[in-house]
Scaffold this motif. Structure first.
Motif, PDB file in Angstrom:
ATOM      1  N   GLU A 434      12.354 -22.884 -19.666  1.00 12.30           N
ATOM      2  CA  GLU A 434      12.920 -22.487 -18.376  1.00 12.30           C
ATOM      3  C   GLU A 434      13.324 -23.710 -17.568  1.00 12.30           C
ATOM      4  OE1 GLU A 434      10.127 -19.932 -16.489  1.00 12.30           O
ATOM      5  OE2 GLU A 434      10.656 -18.247 -17.782  1.00 12.30           O
ATOM      6  N   ARG A 435      12.438 -24.707 -17.563  1.00 15.29           N
ATOM      7  CA  ARG A 435      12.750 -25.934 -16.822  1.00 15.29           C
ATOM      8  C   ARG A 435      14.018 -26.570 -17.362  1.00 15.29           C
ATOM      9  NH1 ARG A 435       7.290 -27.023 -17.127  1.00 15.29           N
ATOM     10  NH2 ARG A 435       7.577 -28.540 -18.784  1.00 15.29           N
ATOM     11  N   THR A 436      14.097 -26.631 -18.689  1.00 17.30           N
ATOM     12  CA  THR A 436      15.255 -27.252 -19.319  1.00 17.30           C
ATOM     13  C   THR A 436      16.528 -26.490 -18.986  1.00 17.30           C
ATOM     14  OG1 THR A 436      13.844 -27.880 -21.144  1.00 17.30           O
ATOM     15  CG2 THR A 436      16.207 -27.985 -21.539  1.00 17.30           C
ATOM     16  N   ALA A 437      16.429 -25.164 -19.054  1.00 21.73           N
ATOM     17  CA  ALA A 437      17.613 -24.352 -18.788  1.00 21.73           C
ATOM     18  C   ALA A 437      18.076 -24.512 -17.351  1.00 21.73           C
ATOM     19  CB  ALA A 437      17.304 -22.883 -19.077  1.00 21.73           C
ATOM     20  N   CYS A 438      17.131 -24.536 -16.437  1.00 15.47           N
ATOM     21  CA  CYS A 438      17.488 -24.706 -15.032  1.00 15.47           C
ATOM     22  C   CYS A 438      18.200 -26.034 -14.827  1.00 15.47           C
ATOM     23  CB  CYS A 438      16.242 -24.674 -14.152  1.00 15.47           C
ATOM     24  SG  CYS A 438      15.602 -23.029 -13.938  1.00 15.47           S
TER      25      CYS A 438
END
Ligand SMILES: Nc1ncnc2c1ncn2[C@@H]1O[C@H](COP(=O)(O)OP(=O)(O)OP(=O)(O)O)[C@@H](O)[C@H]1O
Length: 580
Positions: A434-438
């Protein structure tokens, strides 16, 4: 000429005399007897289940010859040698078999049923089988009444490879008209219901008896590790994890499977630097080198082999204590076959699978034809926290209420050992993705806002509209070459091109059911690797050389998982954050 009623010897005596086994294993005797009665037979036994006996024994009992069709010449050579070592007359007929050897085989085959010293096993390939001299021999042997059966070893290849790139497999059905009445015995360790149906149909089997053992391999302890959360996710961190895992297993015989030749060479080298005695094995090495590596491993000289799938089919080493998948396997059948090379002696052994969402997404993107969806099945096991054994068996159609049951001699998988730990690992993966996608989405949006649009390769942002595996990269963070290389590269770890590129292929935790099939379009497909062809090339099937995808292939093709537009991006919705 039918073979029914030609029993001469006693099956148990033959088993003792040639194999030294006191008793038949489950289903072996039944399969042998059915063949001797002239029935078509499909044998599905797990890896190491003793399938060879089921087709090698009938010609001994009936004193005739069985034609064994194998996918690989190397496999045939090994099996011929193993049979000769057991005192069974065996030979191989291939493209390079000399005229003298063919003449000798011919007279031995035509000696007729009952001849004491006659040939019992004639190994060949589907391709050799359709050549005129071989067809003529089969016809003559049939007229003499010498043929006991046709055995199709590794029969899953019929449906997996026949339609793909080995059409000779689909011509095996012609044996039924060439030699009517001669039974066919097909053996495999992996056959889902559709694959079984494909085998029966492709071989023209008539009312076959199916002998199916359980796929369960109770002595294998299955576990999965997610690369995303091993240390900082770097290649060094993964290597350190592997080295630590191997430390208590020093000296044990094991196999590490990797997807590419370059990875095998690299990994064997760095393991060596870390004090792990390992050799690399793949189809890019010449035959003497491969033979030397295999021999050394079989004899215990070098305990660890780092290999592509070229290594293993038909290798009978009883004491392999562990198998590691350094990268995600291309299918659950493949995983089962490869991990199943451990513990053929029945003693406890381990299967460790390293996987990441990014790898699965990239592999899924290369799937085509009948292979589509295979990675989603792998993902269902990797991304879940369900008993691995139960999930694997369910895939093969075996429903069971219980998870790993140590009380019944089963090794516990990682989930059954510590479900909380597995859930924690999955939670950490999800948070990281999720962090990476954000981050990726924000960078892409910012770049787009600056430059006025998406999809302008080489100038602004490059966003994979599929949301799968096409790294979200921006100029200055690595470029498209980097992403293309990742699909075929040595490590599959992203290459660390920059803060976004390094993790850019992972765009949100993709639920198993939504794992993609190839979305790259024809241009992408043309440059991508066909897993079947890759398998063939690795396995050494003649004439199956292909050109692997290159960075340039992917770089220059629109629709190759790189360019896209804001609509496409919107429709996928990378993550919870609002960027559009
Ligand atoms: N009846 C038996 N009793 C004891 N050992 C047996 C028996 N039958 C076979 N084996 C042994 O089991 C091992 C595996 O046999 P085999 O190579 O035929 O397995 P397989 O099913 O062909 O496996 P794979 O699919 O992995 O090639 C061999 O070492 C073989 O000697």
């Amino acid at each position: 000429m039918a073979t029914a009623g030609h029993e001469i010897g006693d099956p148990s005596d033959c088993l003792r005399a040639h194999w030294g086994h006191a008793e038949f294993r489950s289903l072996q005797r039944e399969a042998v007897e059915a063949t001797l009665q002239g029935r078509d037979v499909l044998v599905i036994l797990p890896t190491g289940g003793g399938k060879s006996v089921t087709f090698q024994l009938p010609p001994l009992v009936a004193r005739g010859v069985t034609i064994v069709i194998t996918p690989l010449l190397a496999l045939a050579r090994d099996q011929v040698q193993a049979a000769l070592d057991r005192g069974i007359e065996a030979a191989m007929w291939a493209g390079d078999t000399s005229d003298t050897a063919r003449a000798s085989i011919r007279s031995s085959v035509l000696a007729g049923r009952g001849d004491e010293g006659g040939l019992r096993l004639l190994y060949t390939t589907p391709e050799s089988l359709r050549t005129p001299p071989m067809r003529e021999l089969l016809q003559a042997a049939h007229e003499e009444g010498s043929l006991v059966s046709f055995a199709i070893d590794e029969a899953h290849c019929v449906s997996q490879w026949g339609h793909d790139f080995r059409p000779a497999y689909l011509e095996l059905v012609n044996l039924r008209t060439l030699c009517p009445g001669v039974p066919v015995i097909a053996v495999t360790a992996t056959a889902t219901t559709p694959v079984q149906a494909g085998i029966k149909e492709s071989l023209g089997m008539q009312d076959p008896i199916v002998f199916q053992g359980s796929f369960n391999r109770p002595n294998i302890q299955y576990s999965v590790r997610r690369k995303e959360v091993l240390g900082d996710g770097s290649r060094e961190a993964l290597l350190a994890d592997l080295v630590a895992w191997l430390a208590p297993r020093a000296g044990q015989s094991g196999v590490i499977y990797a997807r590419t030749r370059a990875t095998c060479d690299w990994l064997a080298g760095v393991l060596g630097d870390a004090g792990v005695d390992a050799s690399s094995y793949h189809a890019g090495k010449d035959a003497p080198r491969r033979a030397a590596v295999q021999r050394d491993w079989m004899e215990g000289g070098c305990p660890v082999v780092v290999a592509t799938i070229a290594f293993g089919m038909g290798i009978d080493k009883a004491d392999v204590r562990w198998v590691v998948h350094w990268e995600v396997p291309s299918s659950l059948e493949g995983f089962y076959q490869e991990s199943g090379r451990a513990g053929r002696d029945g003693l406890p052994c381990c299967s460790l699978l390293y996987a990441s969402d990014k790898e699965m997404q990239e592999a899924a993107r290369l799937e085509r034809g009948e292979r589509r969806g295979a990675m989603a099945e792998v993902a269902a096991i990797v991304q879940g926290a369900r008993c691995r054994r139960k999930a694997l068996l369910a895939y093969f159609g075996e429903r069971r209420g219980t998870c790993c049951t140590p009380a019944q001699g089963e090794e516990s998988c990682d989930v059954c050992t510590d479900a909380q730990a597995v859930r924690r690992m999955l939670g950490a993966v999800e948070r990281k993705l999720e962090r990476t996608a954000c981050l990726a989405a924000r960078v892409a949006a910012a770049m787009a806002a600056t430059a006025g649009g998406y999809g302008n390769v080489g100038q602004t942002a490059v966003v994979d509209p599929s949301g799968y595996g096409g790294p979200v990269e921006t100029t200055g963070f690595g470029g498209v070459e980097q992403s293309a290389a990742q699909t075929t590269d040595a490590g599959g770890f992203g290459g660390g091109a920059g803060p976004v590129a390094a993790e850019g292929g992972v765009i949100g935790g993709v639920p198993p059911a939504s794992l993609p099939v190839s979305e790259g379009g024809p241009a992408h497909d043309a440059g991508a690797e066909n897993p079947g062809l890759t398998a063939a090339r690795e396995a050494g099937v003649p004439g199956q050389e292909t050109t692997p995808a290159t960075g340039a292939d992917l770089q220059t093709q629109p629709g190759a998982g790189t360019a896209g537009g804001p609509d496409a991006q919107k429709s996928k919705g990378f993550c919870g954050c609002s960027v559009m």
